[in-house]
Design a protein around this motif. Structure first.
Motif, PDB file in Angstrom:
ATOM      1  N   TYR A 367     -29.837 -44.403  25.296  1.00  0.00           N
ATOM      2  CA  TYR A 367     -29.871 -44.116  26.725  1.00  0.00           C
ATOM      3  C   TYR A 367     -29.319 -42.722  27.008  1.00  0.00           C
ATOM      4  O   TYR A 367     -29.866 -41.971  27.826  1.00  0.00           O
ATOM      5  N   SER A 368     -28.213 -42.385  26.358  1.00  0.00           N
ATOM      6  CA  SER A 368     -27.602 -41.081  26.559  1.00  0.00           C
ATOM      7  C   SER A 368     -28.561 -39.960  26.188  1.00  0.00           C
ATOM      8  O   SER A 368     -28.685 -38.956  26.901  1.00  0.00           O
ATOM      9  N   ARG A 369     -29.272 -40.154  25.084  1.00  0.00           N
ATOM     10  CA  ARG A 369     -30.217 -39.133  24.620  1.00  0.00           C
ATOM     11  C   ARG A 369     -31.436 -39.043  25.528  1.00  0.00           C
ATOM     12  O   ARG A 369     -31.851 -37.947  25.930  1.00  0.00           O
ATOM     13  N   LEU A 370     -32.018 -40.163  25.897  1.00  0.00           N
ATOM     14  CA  LEU A 370     -33.239 -40.162  26.706  1.00  0.00           C
ATOM     15  C   LEU A 370     -32.996 -39.588  28.102  1.00  0.00           C
ATOM     16  O   LEU A 370     -33.842 -38.874  28.641  1.00  0.00           O
ATOM     17  N   TYR A 371     -31.840 -39.905  28.683  1.00  0.00           N
ATOM     18  CA  TYR A 371     -31.543 -39.464  30.039  1.00  0.00           C
ATOM     19  C   TYR A 371     -30.758 -38.156  30.086  1.00  0.00           C
ATOM     20  O   TYR A 371     -30.526 -37.625  31.168  1.00  0.00           O
ATOM     21  N   GLY A 372     -30.365 -37.634  28.924  1.00  0.00           N
ATOM     22  CA  GLY A 372     -29.534 -36.441  28.914  1.00  0.00           C
ATOM     23  C   GLY A 372     -28.261 -36.652  29.694  1.00  0.00           C
ATOM     24  O   GLY A 372     -27.765 -35.745  30.376  1.00  0.00           O
ATOM     25  N   ALA A 398     -21.127 -39.024  18.198  1.00  0.00           N
ATOM     26  CA  ALA A 398     -21.251 -38.035  17.133  1.00  0.00           C
ATOM     27  C   ALA A 398     -22.481 -37.156  17.347  1.00  0.00           C
ATOM     28  O   ALA A 398     -23.554 -37.632  17.704  1.00  0.00           O
ATOM     29  N   GLY A 399     -22.293 -35.841  17.130  1.00  0.00           N
ATOM     30  CA  GLY A 399     -23.405 -34.901  17.188  1.00  0.00           C
ATOM     31  C   GLY A 399     -23.631 -34.280  18.543  1.00  0.00           C
ATOM     32  O   GLY A 399     -24.527 -33.442  18.697  1.00  0.00           O
ATOM     33  N   CYS A 400     -22.857 -34.661  19.559  1.00  0.00           N
ATOM     34  CA  CYS A 400     -23.009 -34.071  20.899  1.00  0.00           C
ATOM     35  C   CYS A 400     -21.696 -34.248  21.651  1.00  0.00           C
ATOM     36  O   CYS A 400     -20.734 -34.803  21.111  1.00  0.00           O
ATOM     37  N   ASP A 401     -21.661 -33.745  22.873  1.00  0.00           N
ATOM     38  CA  ASP A 401     -20.422 -33.854  23.654  1.00  0.00           C
ATOM     39  C   ASP A 401     -20.471 -35.008  24.657  1.00  0.00           C
ATOM     40  O   ASP A 401     -19.700 -35.051  25.611  1.00  0.00           O
ATOM     41  N   ASN A 435      -8.243 -31.581  27.469  1.00  0.00           N
ATOM     42  CA  ASN A 435      -7.197 -32.222  26.676  1.00  0.00           C
ATOM     43  C   ASN A 435      -7.409 -33.724  26.539  1.00  0.00           C
ATOM     44  O   ASN A 435      -6.477 -34.524  26.660  1.00  0.00           O
ATOM     45  N   LEU A 436      -8.657 -34.110  26.332  1.00  0.00           N
ATOM     46  CA  LEU A 436      -8.946 -35.530  26.150  1.00  0.00           C
ATOM     47  C   LEU A 436      -8.736 -35.905  24.700  1.00  0.00           C
ATOM     48  O   LEU A 436      -9.110 -35.171  23.796  1.00  0.00           O
ATOM     49  N   ALA A 437      -8.145 -37.067  24.505  1.00  0.00           N
ATOM     50  CA  ALA A 437      -7.987 -37.589  23.144  1.00  0.00           C
ATOM     51  C   ALA A 437      -9.109 -38.577  22.881  1.00  0.00           C
ATOM     52  O   ALA A 437      -9.174 -39.627  23.489  1.00  0.00           O
ATOM     53  N   TYR A 438     -10.010 -38.186  22.003  1.00  0.00           N
ATOM     54  CA  TYR A 438     -11.154 -39.039  21.705  1.00  0.00           C
ATOM     55  C   TYR A 438     -10.830 -39.933  20.527  1.00  0.00           C
ATOM     56  O   TYR A 438     -10.182 -39.532  19.577  1.00  0.00           O
ATOM     57  N   SER A 439     -11.379 -41.115  20.554  1.00  0.00           N
ATOM     58  CA  SER A 439     -11.345 -42.003  19.397  1.00  0.00           C
ATOM     59  C   SER A 439     -12.763 -42.126  18.894  1.00  0.00           C
ATOM     60  O   SER A 439     -13.722 -41.930  19.610  1.00  0.00           O
ATOM     61  N   GLN A 440     -12.907 -42.406  17.628  1.00  0.00           N
ATOM     62  CA  GLN A 440     -14.216 -42.441  16.992  1.00  0.00           C
ATOM     63  C   GLN A 440     -14.509 -43.865  16.498  1.00  0.00           C
ATOM     64  O   GLN A 440     -13.681 -44.479  15.856  1.00  0.00           O
ATOM     65  N   LEU A 441     -15.670 -44.406  16.869  1.00  0.00           N
ATOM     66  CA  LEU A 441     -16.077 -45.696  16.355  1.00  0.00           C
ATOM     67  C   LEU A 441     -16.354 -45.569  14.866  1.00  0.00           C
ATOM     68  O   LEU A 441     -17.135 -44.713  14.454  1.00  0.00           O
TER      69      LEU A 441
END
Length: 442
Positions: A367-372, A398-401, A435-441
């Motif tokens: 969805y994120s990719r199709l809708y940008g 992963a691979g984008c913001d 200054n966001l702290a991201y977590s990774q699945l």
């Protein structure tokens, strides 16, 4: 008439034969009716699964009835009690009525929904009672009427002369005049809907007070044409500022008429069901509440968005249309996609992935990719095992913001709108974050 109330995913015990017992025979009748409904699936397994000595309710709520028995299935909503005690049934039924009112535009306040839920009736009888009372109140100001075109052969001219019919069909009947005129009549599609609803509900209601009210309404609508439910002209109903007070009643009648009703004349077991898959109801409810919550913020909400396809073949034809639960737009720009899930999410301590399904993650990435769209969200109902409602996790894709956010909303609270506004608060001030702290699945 044997009646039972059970929560979704809970078991309904099958009793040995006896007075007031929910027997194997009654259970089999319910299963037949469940299999005949639109939401039941093969053999009704989407409503009940048969474990021989007990039936297990699935993720569908409402009322289902067969000859000699009925079962009310209530949703599991944390913080409101359980369907096994009277107080819990009252609270849950009131909240379910509120969700239905929001989803189907029934124009009920939260307080009114709670008051209706306190009645010692099933959700079906509560809705029937609401329909009867509101229809009686509306009829005090008169039944809606409309001018409808008529054709008749009369002794004197009324309206306009139908010249073609006068000099063909009536050529040898000069004593008659082919008239075309308009007549103010109550026999219009809106009243035909109400008559159909009264007739249907009179067949399924078991509450004496509702039966009395339906008989009285049946007499009032006795001169209205009886139109089969499948032939009702919903598209011909015109509501404007002169008759807008009938809008809520029309929507309530539509809700009650969507129930499945089977009779032996159709080759199926007699029974009735008014059922709502909780996944669908939760989705519609959140979409409607979010739409109201974001009004005036510059953001708009679109439910069941189908703008995009996953693939385009070599001939340029699009394939695999996507259907998004909720998309939030700023103008024509999609800024957040929300996918609702009526299931329990885990605490981060219990499970680092919080029980988020891998397929759900893949879906949201698509969805994120199709809708940008820079932000996608999986939204779950809140439960007591979590510290608080709101965001429960934030992940970088992963691979984008872009980001995937997991969050919950407390359905038992009266502050649904405020909760949804909080979840969208970043959208109202822009998408910049620092200054966001991201977590990774993993």
């Amino acid at each position: 008439m044997i009646h039972r109330t059970v929560s979704e995913w809970n078991y309904l015990t099958i009793d040995p034969p006896g007075d007031g017992a929910f027997t194997r025979e009654l259970a089999d009748r319910l299963i037949v009716v469940a299999g005949a409904t639109d939401v039941g699936g093969t053999d009704g397994e989407r409503i009940f699964t048969d474990h021989h000595r007990r039936l297990r309710a699935q993720q569908v709520v409402g009322v289902i009835a067969a000859q000699g028995c009925s079962v009310e299935i209530l949703p599991k909503i944390e913080g409101l009690g359980t369907a096994e005690d009277e107080a819990g049934r009252t609270n849950i039924r009131g909240r379910l009525i509120h969700m239905l009112a929001a989803a189907y535009d029934l124009d009920l306040s939260v307080g009114e929904a709670v008051q209706l839920g306190s009645q010692k009736h099933t959700i079906l009888e509560v809705l029937i009672g609401l329909f009867c009372r509101r229809l009686n109140d509306a009829l005090r100001e008169g039944m809606p009427r409309r001018y409808v075109g008529q054709e008749d052969d009369l002794a004197v001219l009324r309206g306009r002369l139908d010249v073609q019919r006068q000099f063909t069909t009536l050529a040898f009947s000069p004593q008659k005049m082919a008239c075309r005129f308009e007549e103010l009549t109550p026999d219009i599609p809106l009243n035909q809907v109400f008559k159909a609803a009264i007739g249907r509900l009179a067949q399924v209601s078991r509450a004496p007070e509702n039966q009395r009210r339906l008989r009285e309404l049946g007499l009032i609508y006795s001169d209205i044409s009886l139109v089969p439910i499948g032939a009702l002209r919903w598209d011909a109903i015109t509501l404007d500022r002169t008759n807008h007070r009938w809008r809520g009643l029309r929507d309530l009648a539509r809700l009650l008429l969507q129930g499945d009703y089977q009779t032996t004349s159709h080759g199926r077991a007699p029974g009735f069901s008014l059922l709502f898959p909780m996944n669908d109801l939760f989705e519609i409810y959140i979409a409607r509440m979010l739409e109201k919550a974001l009004k005036g913020t510059g953001l708009s909400v679109r439910a069941q968005d189908r703008r995009h396809y996953c693939l385009v073949d070599q001939a340029g034809s699009r394939r695999f249309q996507v259907r998004l639960d909720i998309v939030v737009y700023r103008g024509s720009e999609p800024v957040m996609v929300i996918d609702t899930k009526w299931k329990r999410i885990s605490d981060r301590i219990e499970d680092a992935k919080q029980g988020v399904g891998q397929a759900d993650v893949y879906q949201m990435m698509a969805y994120s990719r199709l809708y940008g769209c820079p932000r996608v969200m999986l939204l779950y109902p809140h439960h007591a095992g979590l510290n608080s409602h709101g965001e429960t996790g934030r992940y970088k894709i992963a691979g984008c913001d872009h980001e995937l956010v997991t969050a919950t909303v407390d359905i038992s609270a009266s502050s649904i709108s405020e909760q949804l506004v909080d979840l969208c608060s970043e959208l109202t001030v822009g998408l910049e974050r620092s200054n966001l702290a991201y977590s990774q699945l993993q």
